[in-house]
Design an enzyme around this catalytic site. Structure first.
Site, mmCIF file in Angstrom:
data_model
loop_
_atom_site.group_PDB
_atom_site.id
_atom_site.type_symbol
_atom_site.label_atom_id
_atom_site.label_comp_id
_atom_site.label_asym_id
_atom_site.label_seq_id
_atom_site.Cartn_x
_atom_site.Cartn_y
_atom_site.Cartn_z
ATOM 1 C CG PHE A 13 39.018 38.556 30.456
ATOM 2 C CD1 PHE A 13 38.221 37.677 31.183
ATOM 3 C CD2 PHE A 13 40.138 38.055 29.813
ATOM 4 C CE1 PHE A 13 38.537 36.325 31.269
ATOM 5 C CE2 PHE A 13 40.461 36.708 29.888
ATOM 6 C CZ PHE A 13 39.658 35.837 30.611
ATOM 7 C CG ASP A 14 33.987 44.519 31.942
ATOM 8 O OD1 ASP A 14 34.385 45.646 31.603
ATOM 9 O OD2 ASP A 14 33.331 44.305 32.979
ATOM 10 C CG LEU A 15 39.422 45.741 35.252
ATOM 11 C CD1 LEU A 15 40.274 44.511 35.510
ATOM 12 C CD2 LEU A 15 40.299 46.986 35.081
#
Length: 216
Positions: A8-10
């Site tokens: 995941f990106d944040l």
């Protein structure tokens, strides 16, 4: 593909921090006497390292000073201005319970990335958190995604990278992973679709449904 590994990106994907980030950039550039950027200019750099964006938007000779100003503002207002995207906690927790191996690949510096994940209550669910300190090149280069794959001993073909920016899509594609476009973030949907992601996701719950269907 069952995608045993999910990255995941944040910001813009799990953590809704758009308002905070825009405010921090505007405060920083105004503090050094530079014209404040537009919202669109700030959003265009989402997913890429802070250092690169400050050099792009402000006076390069004052980069270190700008980093300090940005960090102070961002840290002081973090918990009051960020929130979890709907479903973020529940989906990540469920993926972990169902046996997925999880990682984060973000353009946010490590201290603030860990702060954000701790705010979400999700830090313990991720095997690795890749931040700009780890690699010489940030997204859209594949280096951060490849670093996560190395840490987790995951094959690209077994991995799905979910992010809200075109930089996320390009980084994952160059690293050989499947990519899922998180359309609930600040990037325009049509810009994400133009990168030809493997999946266009409307909600985090849709991601959970996708991974379950692929495993069955």
């Amino acid at each position: 593909m069952s995608y045993d590994c999910v990255l995941f990106d944040l910001d813009g994907t799990l953590l809704d921090s758009t308002e905070l980030i825009i405010a921090s950039y505007r405060h920083t550039l105004e503090a050094v006497g530079h014209p404040a950027p537009s919202d669109e200019e700030v959003i265009s750099g989402f997913g890429t390292p802070l250092l690169d964006n400050l050099r792009r938007m402000g006076p390069e000779e004052r980069t270190e000073e700008m980093i300090e100003i940005y960090s102070e503002h961002n840290g002081a207002h973090h918990d009051q201005m960020v929130r979890a995207f709907p479903g973020a906690r529940e989906v990540v927790e469920t993926l972990a319970v169902e046996g997925r191996r999880l990682g984060v690949v973000t353009g946010k510096r490590r201290f603030y990335a860990l702060k954000g994940l701790s705010f979400l209550g999700l830090l313990d669910h991720f095997e690795t958190v890749i931040t700009p300190e780890r690699t010489k090149r940030g997204k859209p280069a594949p280096d951060p995604v490849l670093a996560a794959l190395e840490d987790m001993d995951c094959r690209p073909e077994d991995t799905l990278f979910v992010g809200d920016s075109v930089h996320d899509m390009r980084a994952g594609q160059q690293a050989g992973t499947a990519v899922g476009a998180a359309t609930w973030g600040p990037f325009r949907r049509e810009a994400l679709v133009a990168t030809q992601p493997d999946y266009v996701l409307e909600t985090l719950e849709e991601l959970l449904e996708l991974t379950r269907n692929l495993r069955s």
